[in-house]
Write a protein that holds these residues in place. Structure first.
Motif, PDB file in Angstrom:
ATOM      1  N   ALA A 156      74.437  78.780 -18.387  1.00  0.00           N
ATOM      2  CA  ALA A 156      74.909  80.039 -18.971  1.00  0.00           C
ATOM      3  C   ALA A 156      73.826  81.102 -19.059  1.00  0.00           C
ATOM      4  O   ALA A 156      74.107  82.292 -18.924  1.00  0.00           O
ATOM      5  N   MET A 157      72.584  80.685 -19.290  1.00  0.00           N
ATOM      6  CA  MET A 157      71.501  81.640 -19.525  1.00  0.00           C
ATOM      7  C   MET A 157      70.434  81.624 -18.445  1.00  0.00           C
ATOM      8  O   MET A 157      69.545  82.470 -18.442  1.00  0.00           O
ATOM      9  N   GLY A 158      70.478  80.614 -17.561  1.00  0.00           N
ATOM     10  CA  GLY A 158      69.428  80.486 -16.555  1.00  0.00           C
ATOM     11  C   GLY A 158      68.098  80.099 -17.143  1.00  0.00           C
ATOM     12  O   GLY A 158      67.041  80.383 -16.562  1.00  0.00           O
ATOM     13  N   GLU A 159      68.101  79.427 -18.309  1.00  0.00           N
ATOM     14  CA  GLU A 159      66.872  79.056 -18.993  1.00  0.00           C
ATOM     15  C   GLU A 159      66.627  77.561 -18.858  1.00  0.00           C
ATOM     16  O   GLU A 159      67.523  76.745 -19.054  1.00  0.00           O
ATOM     17  N   ALA A 160      65.383  77.198 -18.542  1.00  0.00           N
ATOM     18  CA  ALA A 160      65.017  75.795 -18.425  1.00  0.00           C
ATOM     19  C   ALA A 160      64.601  75.243 -19.778  1.00  0.00           C
ATOM     20  O   ALA A 160      63.928  75.921 -20.563  1.00  0.00           O
ATOM     21  N   ALA A 161      65.025  74.019 -20.079  1.00  0.00           N
ATOM     22  CA  ALA A 161      64.666  73.360 -21.334  1.00  0.00           C
ATOM     23  C   ALA A 161      64.750  71.861 -21.110  1.00  0.00           C
ATOM     24  O   ALA A 161      65.231  71.400 -20.081  1.00  0.00           O
ATOM     25  N   ASP A 162      64.266  71.103 -22.092  1.00  0.00           N
ATOM     26  CA  ASP A 162      64.442  69.655 -22.001  1.00  0.00           C
ATOM     27  C   ASP A 162      65.071  69.159 -23.302  1.00  0.00           C
ATOM     28  O   ASP A 162      65.113  69.862 -24.310  1.00  0.00           O
ATOM     29  N   THR A 163      65.545  67.928 -23.264  1.00  0.00           N
ATOM     30  CA  THR A 163      66.306  67.387 -24.384  1.00  0.00           C
ATOM     31  C   THR A 163      65.496  67.355 -25.666  1.00  0.00           C
ATOM     32  O   THR A 163      66.001  67.695 -26.746  1.00  0.00           O
ATOM     33  N   LEU A 164      64.227  66.982 -25.570  1.00  0.00           N
ATOM     34  CA  LEU A 164      63.388  66.908 -26.767  1.00  0.00           C
ATOM     35  C   LEU A 164      63.259  68.272 -27.433  1.00  0.00           C
ATOM     36  O   LEU A 164      63.325  68.392 -28.659  1.00  0.00           O
ATOM     37  N   GLU A 165      63.088  69.316 -26.619  1.00  0.00           N
ATOM     38  CA  GLU A 165      62.975  70.678 -27.165  1.00  0.00           C
ATOM     39  C   GLU A 165      64.238  71.105 -27.893  1.00  0.00           C
ATOM     40  O   GLU A 165      64.188  71.880 -28.848  1.00  0.00           O
ATOM     41  N   GLN A 166      65.386  70.597 -27.446  1.00  0.00           N
ATOM     42  CA  GLN A 166      66.660  71.017 -28.009  1.00  0.00           C
ATOM     43  C   GLN A 166      67.102  70.187 -29.216  1.00  0.00           C
ATOM     44  O   GLN A 166      68.120  70.489 -29.823  1.00  0.00           O
ATOM     45  N   MET A 167      66.343  69.160 -29.575  1.00  0.00           N
ATOM     46  CA  MET A 167      66.732  68.320 -30.713  1.00  0.00           C
ATOM     47  C   MET A 167      66.824  69.094 -32.034  1.00  0.00           C
ATOM     48  O   MET A 167      67.770  68.892 -32.805  1.00  0.00           O
ATOM     49  N   PRO A 168      65.864  69.997 -32.358  1.00  0.00           N
ATOM     50  CA  PRO A 168      66.020  70.757 -33.614  1.00  0.00           C
ATOM     51  C   PRO A 168      67.280  71.620 -33.622  1.00  0.00           C
ATOM     52  O   PRO A 168      67.970  71.709 -34.646  1.00  0.00           O
ATOM     53  N   LEU A 169      67.602  72.254 -32.483  1.00  0.00           N
ATOM     54  CA  LEU A 169      68.819  73.044 -32.404  1.00  0.00           C
ATOM     55  C   LEU A 169      70.043  72.154 -32.573  1.00  0.00           C
ATOM     56  O   LEU A 169      70.987  72.498 -33.291  1.00  0.00           O
ATOM     57  N   ALA A 170      70.027  70.997 -31.911  1.00  0.00           N
ATOM     58  CA  ALA A 170      71.150  70.068 -32.038  1.00  0.00           C
ATOM     59  C   ALA A 170      71.336  69.640 -33.487  1.00  0.00           C
ATOM     60  O   ALA A 170      72.467  69.553 -33.981  1.00  0.00           O
ATOM     61  N   ALA A 171      70.234  69.398 -34.181  1.00  0.00           N
ATOM     62  CA  ALA A 171      70.309  69.000 -35.592  1.00  0.00           C
ATOM     63  C   ALA A 171      70.935  70.106 -36.437  1.00  0.00           C
ATOM     64  O   ALA A 171      71.765  69.836 -37.321  1.00  0.00           O
ATOM     65  N   ARG A 172      70.543  71.367 -36.167  1.00  0.00           N
ATOM     66  CA  ARG A 172      71.113  72.490 -36.926  1.00  0.00           C
ATOM     67  C   ARG A 172      72.599  72.643 -36.645  1.00  0.00           C
ATOM     68  O   ARG A 172      73.397  72.885 -37.565  1.00  0.00           O
ATOM     69  N   LEU A 173      72.981  72.510 -35.376  1.00  0.00           N
ATOM     70  CA  LEU A 173      74.391  72.642 -35.021  1.00  0.00           C
ATOM     71  C   LEU A 173      75.227  71.560 -35.690  1.00  0.00           C
ATOM     72  O   LEU A 173      76.304  71.832 -36.248  1.00  0.00           O
ATOM     73  N   VAL A 174      74.747  70.331 -35.660  1.00  0.00           N
ATOM     74  CA  VAL A 174      75.482  69.222 -36.267  1.00  0.00           C
ATOM     75  C   VAL A 174      75.595  69.407 -37.774  1.00  0.00           C
ATOM     76  O   VAL A 174      76.669  69.232 -38.370  1.00  0.00           O
TER      77      VAL A 174
END
Length: 274
Positions: A156-174
């Protein structure tokens, strides 16, 4: 003259703004953020809102003349005194009008990053024959959500990331209690988030299904379920933005009852190359 615009300003409940509210629903979210930079002109027919570090949003009443708009936008740009504005988001005509004046004043250039279509849903068309159910996502699926956000950001954004980097965001979303998933056979196969609620709308975003689970109707069924929750339980009209460069997602939203309500252009400012 531009003055401060406040989160619950009466102008948000006047007919001119409400007429375009689906396109400009982000004003409510920015206003509730606590750090927003927000202005309105004396007539209340030009509004500006920015979360520091992000694109500003601009709304101009359609009845404002071209000549008056230019005068007012020049005054607005002088008022905000921001030479480091990342970009501007508005309808195509007003985004470009602001960008041209801002570029003239600052010596920067601008480019279009994205065109989005704003949608609202007042009547749900539920997809048939989709196996599974909509559930609130819990911490059990946090690592899966992080992996899905990597895919979402890339596509959607053309941005590269990895799963570890996204864990804090995932925690906030949950933990927000607003992230929902479609569950099939005990597996999380699609996600969607109710990102914010305003007085009249509930906004859905972060809709993502990994490639191996697509073409099965999971995202359609999930978003339709969230629309049902917003419309019938919370009495809010569901809204969302879809990138016009992705015709498949636009077709999916239209197929479950979403109606287009105008375009939004996201323009980015950059230093001029020598």
């Amino acid at each position: 003259m531009f003055t401060s615009l406040f989160p619950h300003d009466p102008v948000f409940h006047h007919q001119p703004f409400m007429r375009n509210e689906v396109q400009y629903s982000l004003f409510h979210r920015i206003a509730d953020g606590g750090t927003a930079i927000m202005y309105k002109n004396e007539a209340g027919n030009i509004l500006y809102a920015q979360t520091p570090g992000y694109n500003a949003w601009l709304w101009v009443d359609e009845e404002v003349s071209v000549v008056e708009r230019e005068r007012q936008l020049r005054e607005l740009i002088c008022t905000i005194k921001n030479d480091e504005l990342p970009g501007i988001t508005s309808d195509p005509e007003n985004a470009r009008a602001f960008a041209e004046i801002y570029a003239e004043v600052t010596g920067k250039v601008f480019r279009q990053k994205m065109e989005m279509s704003a949608y609202y849903c007042d009547k749900i068309v539920r997809p048939k024959g989709v196996i599974g159910e909509c559930r609130l996502v819990n911490s059990e699926h946090q690592s899966v959500v992080a992996a899905y956000m990597v895919g979402f950001l890339k596509e959607a954004m053309g941005e590269a990331a990895d799963t570890l980097e996204q864990m804090p965001l995932a925690a906030r979303l949950v933990s927000s209690g607003n992230l929902f998933g479609w569950i099939h056979g005990g597996e999380l196969v699609s996600i969607a988030n109710i990102t914010f609620r305003s007085p009249r709308h509930g906004a859905i975003n972060s809709v993502y299904t990994p490639a191996e689970f697509r073409k099965k109707g999971y995202a359609s069924a999930l978003v339709a379920s969230l629309c049902d929750l917003l419309l019938h339980k919370e009495k809010l009209t569901p809204i969302l933005y879809a990138d016009t460069a992705n015709p498949n997602s636009n077709k999916v939203y239209q197929s479950i009852g979403f109606t287009a309500s105008g375009l939004v252009h996201e323009l980015k400012f950059e230093e001029k190359e020598e």
